[in-house]
Design a protein around this motif. Structure first.
Motif, PDB file in Angstrom:
ATOM      1  N   VAL A  81      43.485  36.016  48.657  1.00 37.09           N
ATOM      2  CA  VAL A  81      43.193  35.525  50.002  1.00 37.09           C
ATOM      3  C   VAL A  81      42.731  36.666  50.902  1.00 37.09           C
ATOM      4  CG1 VAL A  81      44.223  34.491  52.055  1.00 37.09           C
ATOM      5  CG2 VAL A  81      44.748  33.552  49.792  1.00 37.09           C
ATOM      6  N   SER A  82      43.402  37.804  50.822  1.00 34.41           N
ATOM      7  CA  SER A  82      43.021  38.959  51.628  1.00 34.41           C
ATOM      8  C   SER A  82      41.632  39.454  51.254  1.00 34.41           C
ATOM      9  CB  SER A  82      44.049  40.078  51.446  1.00 34.41           C
ATOM     10  OG  SER A  82      43.645  41.261  52.113  1.00 34.41           O
ATOM     11  N   GLY A  83      41.355  39.532  49.948  1.00 35.18           N
ATOM     12  CA  GLY A  83      40.063  40.033  49.497  1.00 35.18           C
ATOM     13  C   GLY A  83      38.912  39.127  49.900  1.00 35.18           C
ATOM     14  N   TYR A  84      39.037  37.830  49.616  1.00 36.49           N
ATOM     15  CA  TYR A  84      37.970  36.909  49.985  1.00 36.49           C
ATOM     16  C   TYR A  84      37.786  36.860  51.498  1.00 36.49           C
ATOM     17  CZ  TYR A  84      36.978  34.877  45.395  1.00 36.49           C
ATOM     18  OH  TYR A  84      36.560  34.684  44.106  1.00 36.49           O
ATOM     19  N   GLY A  85      38.881  36.954  52.245  1.00 35.42           N
ATOM     20  CA  GLY A  85      38.788  36.926  53.695  1.00 35.42           C
ATOM     21  C   GLY A  85      38.086  38.139  54.264  1.00 35.42           C
ATOM     22  N   SER A  86      38.095  39.256  53.528  1.00 38.31           N
ATOM     23  CA  SER A  86      37.459  40.485  54.009  1.00 38.31           C
ATOM     24  C   SER A  86      36.077  40.690  53.403  1.00 38.31           C
ATOM     25  CB  SER A  86      38.340  41.692  53.681  1.00 38.31           C
ATOM     26  OG  SER A  86      38.474  41.861  52.284  1.00 38.31           O
ATOM     27  N   GLY A  87      35.566  39.691  52.683  1.00 40.88           N
ATOM     28  CA  GLY A  87      34.196  39.751  52.202  1.00 40.88           C
ATOM     29  C   GLY A  87      34.011  40.356  50.832  1.00 40.88           C
ATOM     30  N   THR A  88      35.071  40.488  50.028  1.00 39.47           N
ATOM     31  CA  THR A  88      34.920  40.936  48.646  1.00 39.47           C
ATOM     32  C   THR A  88      35.200  39.760  47.713  1.00 39.47           C
ATOM     33  OG1 THR A  88      37.226  41.643  48.368  1.00 39.47           O
ATOM     34  CG2 THR A  88      35.673  43.260  49.279  1.00 39.47           C
ATOM     35  N   THR A  89      34.952  39.979  46.409  1.00 36.89           N
ATOM     36  CA  THR A  89      35.240  38.969  45.402  1.00 36.89           C
ATOM     37  C   THR A  89      36.254  39.560  44.435  1.00 36.89           C
ATOM     38  OG1 THR A  89      32.977  38.125  45.595  1.00 36.89           O
ATOM     39  CG2 THR A  89      34.240  37.416  43.678  1.00 36.89           C
ATOM     40  N   PRO A  90      37.531  39.407  44.712  1.00 36.61           N
ATOM     41  CA  PRO A  90      38.565  40.069  43.903  1.00 36.61           C
ATOM     42  C   PRO A  90      38.596  39.565  42.468  1.00 36.61           C
ATOM     43  CG  PRO A  90      39.460  39.234  45.980  1.00 36.61           C
ATOM     44  CD  PRO A  90      38.111  38.619  45.803  1.00 36.61           C
ATOM     45  N   LEU A  91      39.078  40.442  41.577  1.00 35.01           N
ATOM     46  CA  LEU A  91      39.265  40.084  40.167  1.00 35.01           C
ATOM     47  C   LEU A  91      40.764  39.940  39.919  1.00 35.01           C
ATOM     48  CD1 LEU A  91      37.846  39.766  37.352  1.00 35.01           C
ATOM     49  CD2 LEU A  91      38.423  42.176  36.978  1.00 35.01           C
ATOM     50  N   PRO A  92      41.274  38.709  39.858  1.00 37.46           N
ATOM     51  CA  PRO A  92      42.729  38.540  39.752  1.00 37.46           C
ATOM     52  C   PRO A  92      43.302  38.808  38.372  1.00 37.46           C
ATOM     53  CG  PRO A  92      41.658  36.404  39.768  1.00 37.46           C
ATOM     54  CD  PRO A  92      40.574  37.423  40.010  1.00 37.46           C
ATOM     55  N   CYS A  93      42.520  38.581  37.307  1.00 35.92           N
ATOM     56  CA  CYS A  93      43.099  38.590  35.957  1.00 35.92           C
ATOM     57  C   CYS A  93      43.599  39.971  35.535  1.00 35.92           C
ATOM     58  CB  CYS A  93      42.087  38.068  34.950  1.00 35.92           C
ATOM     59  SG  CYS A  93      41.639  36.338  35.219  1.00 35.92           S
ATOM     60  N   SER A  94      42.820  41.029  35.788  1.00 32.99           N
ATOM     61  CA  SER A  94      43.270  42.365  35.394  1.00 32.99           C
ATOM     62  C   SER A  94      44.485  42.781  36.213  1.00 32.99           C
ATOM     63  CB  SER A  94      42.142  43.386  35.557  1.00 32.99           C
ATOM     64  OG  SER A  94      41.659  43.401  36.882  1.00 32.99           O
ATOM     65  N   ARG A  95      44.493  42.433  37.488  1.00 35.14           N
ATOM     66  CA  ARG A  95      45.649  42.756  38.334  1.00 35.14           C
ATOM     67  C   ARG A  95      46.880  41.986  37.872  1.00 35.14           C
ATOM     68  NH1 ARG A  95      46.491  44.784  43.567  1.00 35.14           N
ATOM     69  NH2 ARG A  95      48.246  43.865  44.686  1.00 35.14           N
ATOM     70  N   CYS A  96      46.671  40.727  37.501  1.00 40.09           N
ATOM     71  CA  CYS A  96      47.785  39.902  37.034  1.00 40.09           C
ATOM     72  C   CYS A  96      48.355  40.454  35.731  1.00 40.09           C
ATOM     73  CB  CYS A  96      47.314  38.465  36.847  1.00 40.09           C
ATOM     74  SG  CYS A  96      48.629  37.294  36.441  1.00 40.09           S
ATOM     75  N   ASN A  97      47.468  40.874  34.830  1.00 41.60           N
ATOM     76  CA  ASN A  97      47.948  41.431  33.563  1.00 41.60           C
ATOM     77  C   ASN A  97      48.860  42.626  33.787  1.00 41.60           C
ATOM     78  OD1 ASN A  97      46.802  39.675  31.664  1.00 41.60           O
ATOM     79  ND2 ASN A  97      44.830  40.712  31.758  1.00 41.60           N
ATOM     80  N   LYS A  98      48.480  43.499  34.715  1.00 45.86           N
ATOM     81  CA  LYS A  98      49.262  44.712  34.933  1.00 45.86           C
ATOM     82  C   LYS A  98      50.534  44.449  35.735  1.00 45.86           C
ATOM     83  CE  LYS A  98      49.016  49.365  36.905  1.00 45.86           C
ATOM     84  NZ  LYS A  98      48.146  50.376  37.574  1.00 45.86           N
ATOM     85  N   THR A  99      50.393  43.769  36.872  1.00 47.74           N
ATOM     86  CA  THR A  99      51.509  43.696  37.825  1.00 47.74           C
ATOM     87  C   THR A  99      52.433  42.501  37.616  1.00 47.74           C
ATOM     88  OG1 THR A  99      50.192  42.464  39.448  1.00 47.74           O
ATOM     89  CG2 THR A  99      50.110  44.868  39.577  1.00 47.74           C
ATOM     90  N   VAL A 100      51.926  41.444  36.994  1.00 50.35           N
ATOM     91  CA  VAL A 100      52.732  40.228  36.833  1.00 50.35           C
ATOM     92  C   VAL A 100      53.184  40.028  35.390  1.00 50.35           C
ATOM     93  CG1 VAL A 100      52.747  37.710  37.094  1.00 50.35           C
ATOM     94  CG2 VAL A 100      51.586  39.138  38.797  1.00 50.35           C
ATOM     95  N   LYS A 101      52.329  40.379  34.437  1.00 48.98           N
ATOM     96  CA  LYS A 101      52.621  40.075  33.042  1.00 48.98           C
ATOM     97  C   LYS A 101      53.180  41.270  32.276  1.00 48.98           C
ATOM     98  CE  LYS A 101      49.338  36.238  32.851  1.00 48.98           C
ATOM     99  NZ  LYS A 101      48.089  35.690  32.265  1.00 48.98           N
ATOM    100  N   PHE A 102      52.339  42.225  31.920  1.00 50.03           N
ATOM    101  CA  PHE A 102      52.762  43.264  30.983  1.00 50.03           C
ATOM    102  C   PHE A 102      53.903  44.126  31.529  1.00 50.03           C
ATOM    103  CE2 PHE A 102      48.877  41.928  29.124  1.00 50.03           C
ATOM    104  CZ  PHE A 102      48.954  42.246  27.779  1.00 50.03           C
TER     105      PHE A 102
END
Length: 353
Positions: A81-102
């Motif tokens: 939400v923060s990224g899209y709101g500031s005009g970028t196109t965030p990549l959630p999957c790599s962040r999710c793999n590191k911070t939420v999953k592995f």
């Protein structure tokens, strides 16, 4: 601690199910672990948890569910939400793999089961480079299913504690193994989109739930108003469809201007760039380079790698200089560098100055 004891991340799909079955039949003492990320019909959620539990019952292994909804909300949804709101196109999957999953799965495995290894159904490979004394991340044998791009941000500790049983297989082989083992997920349809899209219907519907529509102008490179939009979060660099503008030649999104709430469009050549900078880097298979390095760089998951030179900058950033201008270089997406099958490292594309 048994070296044959392992925790397997189970989403409820055929890939993770087959990974668990392969390890179980190889004699591993497997424990199934499913992360409860959000409510909805995505494979990682309610339906997936039921299927994961069914697979564990079939294999005769224990199954545990970890409530990770708050972590997913803070690390992924708020980030998007923060990224899209500031005009970028965030990549959630790599962040999710590191911070939420592995990371969390390894921690949970050690704290609750005394196990220091996890396995997932990702299509990638891990090798240890004795000369460099570091773990290397490699593409899967099946280039069509390779998911190493989404794993570029994993740390050495995470790679050391991870196993990818499907890295040497293609998807057809995975399906055959699933049927051979009689898994209930053997013919389950493959998930095609982000779990967020599966749960909300579309990325636009997901974002509209969190970001209020704010009308603004669509302009050309000279600032001439060509139309209007309902929110810059509906657009991404390189986009052609959905602009709602009649023009003699195709128009593409060239840039987003959050301060003025503008979408800037132009022809295809104006949406191509000879270079870009990247930050938030993670060097995987090699140490951080101090001199220019030639590599094949992938700037989107669905695009083929292209030749480029990585030029180190101050502050640990990198300038990517492409052999040929590249279309649709998008701030917020990952640029991942390879040497053949070996993933060297990656980072996030920055907004142009």
């Amino acid at each position: 601690m048994s070296s044959k004891k392992i925790v397997v991340g189970l989403s409820g799909g055929v890939d993770s199910s087959t990974a668990a079955a392969v390890l179980h039949h190889q004699g591993y003492d497997a424990i199934g672990l499913t992360l409860w990320l959000m409510k909805g019909k995505g494979q990682c959620c309610s339906e997936g948890m039921v299927d994961a539990a069914s697979i564990c019952e079939q294999l005769g292994i224990p199954h545990h569910i970890v409530d990770s909804r708050d972590l997913f909300q803070n690390a992924i949804i708020d980030y998007l939400v923060s990224g899209y709101g500031s005009g970028t196109t965030p990549l959630p999957c790599s962040r999710c793999n590191k911070t939420v999953k592995f990371g969390p799965m390894l921690h949970y495995a050690r704290e609750h089961f005394g196990v220091d290894r996890i396995a997932t159904g990702h299509y990638a490979r891990i090798l240890y480079d004795a000369d460099r004394e570091r773990y290397q991340l490699l593409r899967a044998r099946d280039r069509r299913k390779d998911q190493s791009y989404f794993l570029y941000d994993l740390s050495q500790e995470m790679l050391a504690g991870s196993l990818f049983p499907l890295g040497e297989h293609d998807k057809d082989a995975t399906r055959r193994l699933a049927r051979q083992y009689g898994l209930s997920t053997a013919d389950k349809p493959e998930s095609q989109d982000l779990c967020l899209i599966e749960a909300h219907g579309s990325m636009q519907q997901f974002l509209d739930r969190y970001i209020g529509q704010q009308e603004g102008e669509i302009v050309d490179l000279d600032g001439k108003v060509l139309g209007r939009h309902t929110g810059i979060h509906h657009y991404t660099v390189g986009q052609r469809k959905g602009l709602g503008i009649a023009a003699p030649e195709p128009l593409y999104v060239v840039a987003l201007d959050p301060p003025r709430n503008r979408v800037i469009v132009g022809d295809r050549s104006s949406a191509s760039r000879p270079d870009c900078t990247m930050g938030y880097l993670n060097w995987v298979s090699i140490p951080e380079p101090s001199t220019p390095l030639r590599a094949q760089v992938q700037v989107r998951y669905r695009t083929p790698p292209v030749e480029a030179v990585l030029v180190p900058l101050e502050g640990g950033r990198i300038k990517l200089v492409f052999d040929e201008p590249q279309f649709g270089i998008t701030p917020g997406q990952a640029a991942v560098a390879y040497d053949g099958d070996v993933l060297l490292g990656g980072g996030l594309i920055e907004r142009p100055n």
